[in-house]
Every structure is written in C-alpha cells, then in structure tokens.
Write a protein that holds these residues in place. Structure first.
Motif, PDB file in Angstrom:
ATOM      1  N   MET A   1      67.878  89.249  20.285  1.00 33.85           N
ATOM      2  CA  MET A   1      66.527  88.670  20.388  1.00 33.85           C
ATOM      3  C   MET A   1      66.651  87.178  20.756  1.00 33.85           C
ATOM      4  SD  MET A   1      63.574  88.628  17.410  1.00 33.85           S
ATOM      5  CE  MET A   1      63.848  90.298  16.877  1.00 33.85           C
ATOM      6  N   PRO A   2      65.878  86.693  21.755  1.00 31.11           N
ATOM      7  CA  PRO A   2      65.962  85.248  22.053  1.00 31.11           C
ATOM      8  C   PRO A   2      65.540  84.429  20.832  1.00 31.11           C
ATOM      9  CG  PRO A   2      64.541  86.409  23.636  1.00 31.11           C
ATOM     10  CD  PRO A   2      64.889  87.378  22.558  1.00 31.11           C
ATOM     11  N   GLN A   3      66.151  83.232  20.703  1.00 30.28           N
ATOM     12  CA  GLN A   3      65.919  82.499  19.463  1.00 30.28           C
ATOM     13  C   GLN A   3      64.448  82.132  19.249  1.00 30.28           C
ATOM     14  OE1 GLN A   3      67.392  78.563  18.410  1.00 30.28           O
ATOM     15  NE2 GLN A   3      68.736  79.547  16.940  1.00 30.28           N
ATOM     16  N   THR A   4      63.721  81.784  20.332  1.00 26.30           N
ATOM     17  CA  THR A   4      62.319  81.385  20.124  1.00 26.30           C
ATOM     18  C   THR A   4      61.508  82.545  19.524  1.00 26.30           C
ATOM     19  OG1 THR A   4      62.017  81.839  22.462  1.00 26.30           O
ATOM     20  CG2 THR A   4      62.072  79.535  21.821  1.00 26.30           C
ATOM     21  N   THR A   5      61.781  83.763  19.984  1.00 22.69           N
ATOM     22  CA  THR A   5      61.075  84.930  19.433  1.00 22.69           C
ATOM     23  C   THR A   5      61.478  85.150  17.982  1.00 22.69           C
ATOM     24  OG1 THR A   5      61.336  85.857  21.619  1.00 22.69           O
ATOM     25  CG2 THR A   5      60.516  87.344  19.929  1.00 22.69           C
ATOM     26  N   ALA A   6      62.781  85.047  17.714  1.00 22.02           N
ATOM     27  CA  ALA A   6      63.265  85.251  16.340  1.00 22.02           C
ATOM     28  C   ALA A   6      62.633  84.227  15.399  1.00 22.02           C
ATOM     29  CB  ALA A   6      64.788  85.151  16.312  1.00 22.02           C
ATOM     30  N   ILE A   7      62.499  82.991  15.855  1.00 21.83           N
ATOM     31  CA  ILE A   7      61.912  81.940  15.004  1.00 21.83           C
ATOM     32  C   ILE A   7      60.426  82.239  14.770  1.00 21.83           C
ATOM     33  CG2 ILE A   7      61.276  79.477  14.942  1.00 21.83           C
ATOM     34  CD1 ILE A   7      63.999  78.980  16.378  1.00 21.83           C
ATOM     35  N   ALA A   8      59.703  82.566  15.840  1.00 22.46           N
ATOM     36  CA  ALA A   8      58.264  82.866  15.689  1.00 22.46           C
ATOM     37  C   ALA A   8      58.065  84.053  14.754  1.00 22.46           C
ATOM     38  CB  ALA A   8      57.643  83.142  17.065  1.00 22.46           C
ATOM     39  N   ASP A   9      58.896  85.085  14.906  1.00 19.86           N
ATOM     40  CA  ASP A   9      58.763  86.269  14.039  1.00 19.86           C
ATOM     41  C   ASP A   9      59.072  85.910  12.586  1.00 19.86           C
ATOM     42  OD1 ASP A   9      58.158  87.666  16.273  1.00 19.86           O
ATOM     43  OD2 ASP A   9      60.020  88.829  16.374  1.00 19.86           O
ATOM     44  N   THR A  10      60.082  85.079  12.398  1.00 18.44           N
ATOM     45  CA  THR A  10      60.462  84.669  11.037  1.00 18.44           C
ATOM     46  C   THR A  10      59.343  83.860  10.381  1.00 18.44           C
ATOM     47  OG1 THR A  10      62.791  84.678  11.655  1.00 18.44           O
ATOM     48  CG2 THR A  10      62.214  83.417   9.687  1.00 18.44           C
ATOM     49  N   VAL A  11      58.763  82.947  11.132  1.00 18.79           N
ATOM     50  CA  VAL A  11      57.663  82.137  10.578  1.00 18.79           C
ATOM     51  C   VAL A  11      56.502  83.045  10.180  1.00 18.79           C
ATOM     52  CG1 VAL A  11      55.962  80.342  11.114  1.00 18.79           C
ATOM     53  CG2 VAL A  11      58.336  80.051  11.833  1.00 18.79           C
ATOM     54  N   HIS A  12      56.228  84.017  11.021  1.00 18.04           N
ATOM     55  CA  HIS A  12      55.150  84.969  10.748  1.00 18.04           C
ATOM     56  C   HIS A  12      55.407  85.710   9.414  1.00 18.04           C
ATOM     57  CE1 HIS A  12      51.768  87.287  12.089  1.00 18.04           C
ATOM     58  NE2 HIS A  12      52.417  88.420  11.826  1.00 18.04           N
ATOM     59  N   ILE A  13      56.637  86.173   9.247  1.00 17.01           N
ATOM     60  CA  ILE A  13      56.995  86.895   8.017  1.00 17.01           C
ATOM     61  C   ILE A  13      56.874  85.960   6.802  1.00 17.01           C
ATOM     62  CG2 ILE A  13      58.924  88.006   6.781  1.00 17.01           C
ATOM     63  CD1 ILE A  13      59.929  88.890   9.657  1.00 17.01           C
ATOM     64  N   LEU A  14      57.376  84.737   6.962  1.00 14.59           N
ATOM     65  CA  LEU A  14      57.334  83.788   5.833  1.00 14.59           C
ATOM     66  C   LEU A  14      55.886  83.474   5.455  1.00 14.59           C
ATOM     67  CD1 LEU A  14      60.259  81.395   6.893  1.00 14.59           C
ATOM     68  CD2 LEU A  14      60.249  83.006   4.976  1.00 14.59           C
ATOM     69  N   GLN A  15      55.041  83.293   6.465  1.00 16.96           N
ATOM     70  CA  GLN A  15      53.622  83.004   6.181  1.00 16.96           C
ATOM     71  C   GLN A  15      52.961  84.179   5.464  1.00 16.96           C
ATOM     72  OE1 GLN A  15      52.446  81.974  10.134  1.00 16.96           O
ATOM     73  NE2 GLN A  15      52.487  79.759   9.746  1.00 16.96           N
ATOM     74  N   ASN A  16      53.256  85.377   5.947  1.00 18.22           N
ATOM     75  CA  ASN A  16      52.647  86.566   5.321  1.00 18.22           C
ATOM     76  C   ASN A  16      53.112  86.767   3.889  1.00 18.22           C
ATOM     77  OD1 ASN A  16      51.048  87.344   7.367  1.00 18.22           O
ATOM     78  ND2 ASN A  16      52.478  88.826   8.247  1.00 18.22           N
ATOM     79  N   ARG A  17      54.404  86.580   3.662  1.00 16.29           N
ATOM     80  CA  ARG A  17      54.970  86.875   2.340  1.00 16.29           C
ATOM     81  C   ARG A  17      54.749  85.738   1.355  1.00 16.29           C
ATOM     82  NH1 ARG A  17      59.306  90.373   1.811  1.00 16.29           N
ATOM     83  NH2 ARG A  17      59.123  89.784  -0.390  1.00 16.29           N
ATOM     84  N   CYS A  18      54.824  84.481   1.841  1.00 10.24           N
ATOM     85  CA  CYS A  18      54.870  83.322   0.922  1.00 10.24           C
ATOM     86  C   CYS A  18      53.753  82.315   1.170  1.00 10.24           C
ATOM     87  CB  CYS A  18      56.213  82.609   1.030  1.00 10.24           C
ATOM     88  SG  CYS A  18      57.634  83.695   0.885  1.00 10.24           S
ATOM     89  N   GLY A  19      52.917  82.510   2.170  1.00 11.82           N
ATOM     90  CA  GLY A  19      51.824  81.576   2.428  1.00 11.82           C
ATOM     91  C   GLY A  19      52.326  80.303   3.092  1.00 11.82           C
ATOM     92  N   THR A  20      51.690  79.175   2.753  1.00  9.02           N
ATOM     93  CA  THR A  20      52.091  77.921   3.394  1.00  9.02           C
ATOM     94  C   THR A  20      53.500  77.542   2.945  1.00  9.02           C
ATOM     95  OG1 THR A  20      51.086  76.683   1.626  1.00  9.02           O
ATOM     96  CG2 THR A  20      49.752  76.970   3.602  1.00  9.02           C
ATOM     97  N   ALA A  21      54.139  76.729   3.761  1.00 11.15           N
ATOM     98  CA  ALA A  21      55.535  76.357   3.492  1.00 11.15           C
ATOM     99  C   ALA A  21      55.625  75.374   2.340  1.00 11.15           C
ATOM    100  CB  ALA A  21      56.132  75.716   4.737  1.00 11.15           C
ATOM    101  N   PRO A  22      56.697  75.457   1.545  1.00 15.03           N
ATOM    102  CA  PRO A  22      56.981  74.363   0.617  1.00 15.03           C
ATOM    103  C   PRO A  22      57.448  73.148   1.424  1.00 15.03           C
ATOM    104  CG  PRO A  22      58.717  76.027   0.523  1.00 15.03           C
ATOM    105  CD  PRO A  22      57.694  76.519   1.509  1.00 15.03           C
ATOM    106  N   GLU A  23      57.360  71.963   0.827  1.00 15.51           N
ATOM    107  CA  GLU A  23      57.853  70.764   1.537  1.00 15.51           C
ATOM    108  C   GLU A  23      59.370  70.749   1.588  1.00 15.51           C
ATOM    109  OE1 GLU A  23      56.369  66.868   0.649  1.00 15.51           O
ATOM    110  OE2 GLU A  23      54.880  67.497   2.143  1.00 15.51           O
ATOM    111  N   VAL A  24      60.002  71.391   0.578  1.00 15.93           N
ATOM    112  CA  VAL A  24      61.438  71.224   0.378  1.00 15.93           C
ATOM    113  C   VAL A  24      62.166  72.558   0.512  1.00 15.93           C
ATOM    114  CG1 VAL A  24      63.200  70.437  -1.268  1.00 15.93           C
ATOM    115  CG2 VAL A  24      60.942  69.350  -1.253  1.00 15.93           C
ATOM    116  N   ALA A  25      63.277  72.546   1.257  1.00 17.72           N
ATOM    117  CA  ALA A  25      64.194  73.687   1.280  1.00 17.72           C
ATOM    118  C   ALA A  25      65.560  73.188   0.825  1.00 17.72           C
ATOM    119  CB  ALA A  25      64.281  74.286   2.678  1.00 17.72           C
ATOM    120  N   VAL A  26      66.297  74.063   0.159  1.00 22.82           N
ATOM    121  CA  VAL A  26      67.616  73.703  -0.373  1.00 22.82           C
ATOM    122  C   VAL A  26      68.637  74.722   0.085  1.00 22.82           C
ATOM    123  CG1 VAL A  26      68.925  73.156  -2.454  1.00 22.82           C
ATOM    124  CG2 VAL A  26      66.452  72.961  -2.473  1.00 22.82           C
TER     125      VAL A  26
END
Ligand code: HPA
Length: 277
Positions: A1-26
């Motif tokens: 999968m091209p990276q731009t598609t993989a990133i867009a799909d991942t963001v979509h999944i994260l938004q659906n599962r977890c809502g808005t992003a936290p400010e911090v990732a570790v």
C-alpha cells in the motif's frame, strides 16, 4: 500500500476508535513497558490493524498502540518500535510518526535502553537526551522530496520539554542525568575500542534506536523529548560481558522506577500552549 494511503487509513481508524488525538505520544523502549499498565481507560490497537505501523519481533517489545489517560493527560503509547537492525531500513517508523502527526499529536516522547560511557552514570540511571550523534549517518528522509527534508537539527530535543523533565525530576527526588545519545546501528554491541572513540566524539550513552524517529518527528513538525534508561556500562567500561538478556534484566530491574517517572512527567505536562518554545 502506498504510504499516503496507509497513513490516511490509519488516521481514519484512530479517529473512529479513539476520537480526537492526544497531544502526546510516547515510544516505549526496552525497560519502559510497564508505563502502559498505568494507563486508565486504555484502548489497545495492535499494529497489525494499523496499516502505517510496522511491527517488531525484538524480544521485550510488543507491537501495539495503547491510547488512554495518565491523570488528566490523554496519551498514545507505542509499545514497540521497529529497529534499523531488524531490516536495514531506518525508515521503519516513518508511517507511524506521520500517522500520529496527521491524527493531531504534537509531542513525541521517546524512551530507550542505553549503555553508559560515563563512570558517574551507572546502570539504573536515567538520562535526559540533550542532543544526539547519528553515527551510522543514515537518514529516514533519504528519497523524501521537497525542501522540508533539510531539517534543522540544531535544537532537536525541545528545550521547554527538557525544562519540564528537570523540574519533575527535582520534584520527585529523581536523579536525572543529561547528555548526548549516540545511535549505533547494531545489532552487535560495540567493541571497547569503538567505545573509546565514541567517548572522544562526545557521546555519553550509546543505543540502537531513537535517532531515526527523532529525525522523522522533527521533519513532521513534532516536538521531541527523549529519555534513556541506562542498562549497562558500555563495552570495556564494566566487568560484565554484554548480552541482550542482561540488558533486558537490568531494564526490568529499574523499569518500574523509570515508568513511574515517565508517568509523573506526562501527567504533569501542561498543554503545548502552556509549554512556550
Ligand atoms: N550498546 C548499544 N546499545 C545498547 C547498549 C549498549 O551498550 N545497552 C543497551 N542498548
């Protein structure tokens, strides 16, 4: 999968599962894993379900994103990172870092296990990374287009975030060393002669990760802080011979202390507007 598609799909999944992003990732490196047990209301997403994320097979790491709260601070914890020595590819974390940024994360905190080059910084010590040396001179930005690839690395590790870490260390009575982390490609440990050379270069600690992700994060516009848990004296500076199992044992022995400090540090972070540059 091209990276731009993989990133867009991942963001979509994260938004659906977890809502808005936290400010911090570790990024939880070796020894820091128990930090994720402190998360409240954690949602766990295996990397295998996030198209932009690459799993790791390194012992001591799982491949899962855990999103939850530490106090009132929401945070995404990456339990496991792909290392350059696993595949030769130093851009293995590119999709993950870019997806987190596209989701809305602003700060990347990295943690790792490292060998010490300083007599006064024995195993069990914590070191705040002030700067790094990219010894292999490999870049995850090779092949990236645009003038944004010429990233300024003059202040890669964010000064206000480092101030915050020092304040928290003082507040909780934690001795926090500060120094230069040198990235060694690995997976073999260094020779004593190499360590003498790296000390002359200005390295305080040596490890096999973190630097590619810092470069990726700075390219993506994230603010970065990084902490090393010292698991051994570097080659030739201690009595013991170096093994992965021994570094993991030492990481486990001090891991709770490190994870507690990390949790305190994150839960007390003001929002990024409050952490002036
Ligand atoms: N060298 C490289 N990487 C490491 C070390 C070391 O001594 N200890 C933990 N990770």
């Amino acid at each position: 999968m091209p990276q731009t598609t993989a990133i867009a799909d991942t963001v979509h999944i994260l938004q659906n599962r977890c809502g808005t992003a936290p400010e911090v990732a570790v990024v939880l490196g070796s020894g820091w894993a128990t930090a994720s047990q402190r998360l409240a209301e954690a949602q766990r997403l295996p990397y295998s379900g996030l198209p932009a994320f690459v799993g790791t097979a390194v012992e001591g790491h799982v491949s899962e994103l855990a999103v939850g709260r530490l106090g009132s601070q929401r945070v995404a914890m990456l339990r496991g990172r792909s290392h350059t020595y696993e595949s030769g590819d130093c851009a293995g974390m590119a999709g993950a870092v870019r997806a987190l940024q596209a989701w809305g994360v602003k700060v990347l905190i990295q943690t790792n296990a490292a060998g010490s080059l300083r007599a006064g910084m024995p195993p069990g010590s914590l070191m705040l990374i002030s700067d790094h040396i990219n010894a292999p001179q490999r870049s995850p930005l090779v092949g990236v287009a645009g003038s944004g690839r010429f990233v300024d690395m003059g202040a890669a590790y964010d000064a206000p975030l480092r101030d915050h870490a020092r304040q928290q260390a003082q507040r909780h009575g934690v001795q926090l060393h500060e120094g230069v982390y040198l990235w060694a490609l690995g997976p073999q440990f260094e020779t004593p002669a190499e360590i003498r050379m790296l000390a002359a270069w200005g390295a305080d600690a040596v490890g096999m990760s973190t630097v590619p992700e810092t470069i990726l994060a700075r390219h993506a516009g994230l603010r970065v802080m990084a902490l090393s848990l010292i698991t051994n004296m570097a080659a030739g500076l201690g009595e013991e011979s170096l093994t992965h199992a021994a570094t993991l044992d030492q990481a486990q022995a001090s891991g709770d202390y490190a994870a507690q400090f990390l949790a305190n540090l994150i839960s007390s972070l003001p929002d990024t507007d409050g952490l002036q540059r």
